[in-house]
Structure formats: structure tokens, C-alpha cells
Design a protein around this motif. Structure first.
Motif, short mmCIF file in Angstrom:
data_model
loop_
_atom_site.label_atom_id
_atom_site.label_comp_id
_atom_site.label_asym_id
_atom_site.label_seq_id
_atom_site.Cartn_x
_atom_site.Cartn_y
_atom_site.Cartn_z
N LEU A 24 0.83 -1.20 0.00
CA LEU A 24 0.00 0.00 0.00
C LEU A 24 0.86 1.24 0.00
O LEU A 24 1.86 1.33 0.73
N THR A 25 0.49 2.22 -0.82
CA THR A 25 1.12 3.54 -0.80
C THR A 25 0.02 4.59 -0.66
O THR A 25 -0.98 4.56 -1.40
N ARG A 26 0.20 5.49 0.27
CA ARG A 26 -0.80 6.52 0.53
C ARG A 26 -0.14 7.88 0.50
O ARG A 26 0.85 8.11 1.19
N LYS A 27 -0.70 8.80 -0.29
CA LYS A 27 -0.19 10.17 -0.37
C LYS A 27 -1.32 11.12 -0.03
O LYS A 27 -2.43 11.02 -0.54
N GLN A 28 -1.01 12.09 0.84
CA GLN A 28 -1.99 13.09 1.24
C GLN A 28 -1.55 14.47 0.76
O GLN A 28 -0.36 14.74 0.62
N TRP A 29 -2.50 15.32 0.53
CA TRP A 29 -2.24 16.71 0.12
C TRP A 29 -1.26 16.73 -1.06
O TRP A 29 -0.22 17.41 -1.02
N ALA A 30 -1.56 15.97 -2.08
CA ALA A 30 -0.67 15.86 -3.24
C ALA A 30 -0.36 17.24 -3.82
O ALA A 30 -1.23 18.10 -3.94
N GLY A 31 0.90 17.44 -4.18
CA GLY A 31 1.34 18.70 -4.77
C GLY A 31 1.97 19.66 -3.78
O GLY A 31 2.63 20.62 -4.20
N LEU A 32 1.78 19.42 -2.49
CA LEU A 32 2.38 20.29 -1.47
C LEU A 32 3.72 19.73 -1.02
O LEU A 32 3.86 18.53 -0.82
N GLU A 33 4.71 20.60 -0.88
CA GLU A 33 6.03 20.17 -0.44
C GLU A 33 5.97 19.66 1.00
O GLU A 33 5.41 20.31 1.87
N GLY A 34 6.56 18.50 1.21
CA GLY A 34 6.57 17.93 2.54
C GLY A 34 5.29 17.22 2.93
O GLY A 34 5.09 16.89 4.10
N PRO A 36 2.51 14.39 3.62
CA PRO A 36 2.72 13.04 4.17
C PRO A 36 2.62 11.96 3.08
O PRO A 36 1.72 11.98 2.25
N THR A 37 3.55 11.02 3.13
CA THR A 37 3.56 9.87 2.23
C THR A 37 3.90 8.62 3.05
O THR A 37 4.87 8.61 3.80
N THR A 38 3.08 7.59 2.91
CA THR A 38 3.29 6.35 3.65
C THR A 38 3.30 5.17 2.69
O THR A 38 2.39 5.03 1.88
N SER A 39 4.33 4.34 2.80
CA SER A 39 4.42 3.10 2.02
C SER A 39 4.48 1.93 2.99
O SER A 39 5.26 1.95 3.95
N THR A 40 3.65 0.92 2.74
CA THR A 40 3.52 -0.20 3.67
C THR A 40 3.55 -1.52 2.93
O THR A 40 2.93 -1.67 1.86
N PHE A 41 4.29 -2.48 3.50
CA PHE A 41 4.24 -3.86 3.02
C PHE A 41 4.08 -4.76 4.24
O PHE A 41 4.78 -4.60 5.24
N SER A 42 3.13 -5.68 4.16
CA SER A 42 2.92 -6.61 5.27
C SER A 42 2.65 -8.01 4.72
O SER A 42 2.12 -8.18 3.62
N ASP A 59 7.34 2.81 5.71
CA ASP A 59 8.17 4.00 5.49
C ASP A 59 7.25 5.21 5.48
O ASP A 59 6.33 5.30 4.66
N ASP A 60 7.49 6.13 6.41
CA ASP A 60 6.61 7.27 6.61
C ASP A 60 7.40 8.57 6.47
O ASP A 60 8.38 8.78 7.18
N LYS A 61 6.97 9.43 5.55
CA LYS A 61 7.63 10.71 5.33
C LYS A 61 6.62 11.83 5.55
O LYS A 61 5.52 11.81 5.02
N ILE A 62 7.03 12.84 6.35
CA ILE A 62 6.20 14.02 6.54
C ILE A 62 7.11 15.20 6.85
O ILE A 62 7.93 15.15 7.77
N GLY A 63 7.02 16.22 6.04
CA GLY A 63 7.87 17.40 6.23
C GLY A 63 9.34 17.06 6.14
O GLY A 63 9.81 16.49 5.15
N LEU A 64 10.09 17.39 7.19
CA LEU A 64 11.53 17.17 7.22
C LEU A 64 11.90 15.84 7.88
O LEU A 64 13.08 15.57 8.09
N SER A 65 10.92 15.03 8.18
CA SER A 65 11.16 13.81 8.94
C SER A 65 10.79 12.57 8.13
O SER A 65 9.80 12.56 7.40
#
Length: 210
Positions: A24-34, A36-42, A59-65
């Protein structure tokens, strides 16, 4: 809702006899820098002796983290009656994090060094279920995360002060011969924070047998 179950409660591992995998890959607020993007494998399955084994990669990315979680899960299922089961699960893994604080902008134009590190985690959960109902309780993270410590990210391992406790439940209704209705809820309790309640509904269509 499906991928959250395994991540939050290891007792779900092996609740189905067949091997299950999810990507699963989930992207929120597409087009905005930073944004949230989450990629999951189970992956998980159950042996003939009732032992469930599984693994998750998140793998979870949000802003600078950015955070990468790798966990191994195991459960054991007990037969409580002809139509019901109870399972108890444990999880353990390593969380890797990378905080690019150096590129951050603060109101006072302060600058902070970027930090990277890792920390271990363990959790547990229980699940009672039948073919039409389930209820589970879990604590997926017992240890405190040092991810956002600025001055020192090499803190010793310690138990979390405000542990998240999750209670989940769902029921299955048969509307017609081919259509099923499944409402479910998940409640998160954390000391000193407002109670969080997540409610979901799902319609399932089963193809009639030829």
C-alpha cells in the motif's frame, strides 16, 4: 483499516489460515512540499498448530522527517469454542529515523543540526473473534521514541510515559445472499490526551457460486 490491524495489533497475525500479503502507498495533500507519504508492506500466515508469523515494513515521510519501521510479529491462536477463537500476539522490531532539522525554518531563525538514529520497540495485543464479530485490545509501542529529541537523540531505552492503547471491534451483517455489511470502530486511549474514535463501514459483495 486492514493494514492498520496488523501494525497496531499483532494478535491479528494468523487470524486467517491462508497466506496474506498487502502492498500500500498513501499520499496526502498531493502537490504540497513535505506532504505526508506512507508506504507499507505486510505479510502474515498461520501454521497448522495455530502459530501465526508475520512481518511489516512501513516508510513514513512528513515534512523534514522520515521514519522506517521494520517489525516481526508472532501470535498463537486458541480454540475457545466451535465458532470462536482467541489469539495473543507479540511484536518486536527496529525503527530508523532521519530528521532534516537543518533545512527547517523557525520563527526566530534558529537552526538545529539534523539527527538520525534508531530505537527498538516491542508491543502486544489480544483478539477474540468469530466469523461475524471481533474485538481486540493492543499496546503496539511500549518504549519511548527519541526521534524528536533535538539536543541528544541517543537516549537510553525507556518505557513510554503516555502509552497508546487501542481497542478495535467490528461485526458482520448479511444484507442479502450476496451483500455483506461490516461496520467497525477503533478507539485510541492515551493518558492526558482526548479520546480518539475512528468509525468505518464497508460493503462486501460475494460472487454467487456457479
Amino acid at each position: 483499516d486492514v493494514y492498520k490491524r496488523q501494525i497496531l495489533n499483532p494478535a491479528y497475525i494468523g487470524s486467517r489460515a491462508e497466506l496474506s500479503m498487502l502492498l500500500l502507498t498513501r499520499k496526502q495533500w498531493a502537490g504540497l512540499e513535505g506532504a505526508p507519504t506512507t508506504s507499507t508492506f505486510s505479510i502474515n500466515g498461520r501454521t497448522k498448530r495455530g502459530l501465526g508469523i508475520g512481518a511489516t515494513f512501513v516508510d513514513d515521510k512528513i515534512g523534514l522527517s522520515e521514519t522506517t519501521n521494520i517489525n516481526l510479529d508472532a501470535s498463537y491462536t486458541l480454540i475457545t469454542s466451535r465458532n470462536s477463537r482467541f489469539s495473543f500476539g507479540l511484536k518486536g522490531g527496529v525503527n530508523f529515523f532521519n530528521n532534516n532539522f537543518f533545512d527547517g525554518i523557525t520563527p526566530d531563525n534558529d537552526s538545529y543540526a539534523s539527527t538520525t538514529g534508531r530505537f527498538v520497540n516491542v508491543g502486544f495485543g489480544g483478539l477474540f473473534y468469530t466469523s461475524k464479530f471481533y474485538v481486540g485490545l493492543s499496546v503496539p509501542q511500549l518504549f519511548e521514541s527519541p526521534q524528536f529529541y533535538i539536543e541528544d537523540n541517543l537516549k537510553p531505552v525507556s518505557f513510554a510515559k503516555n502509552t497508546n492503547v487501542f481497542i478495535s471491534s467490528g461485526v458482520l451483517f448479511k444484507l442479502t445472499e450476496d451483500v455483506l455489511f461490516r461496520p467497525s470502530t477503533m478507539v485510541r486511549y492515551t493518558a492526558n490526551l482526548p479520546l480518539s474514535i475512528d468509525v468505518n463501514t464497508c460493503l462486501l459483495y460475494t460472487s454467487p457460486s456457479p
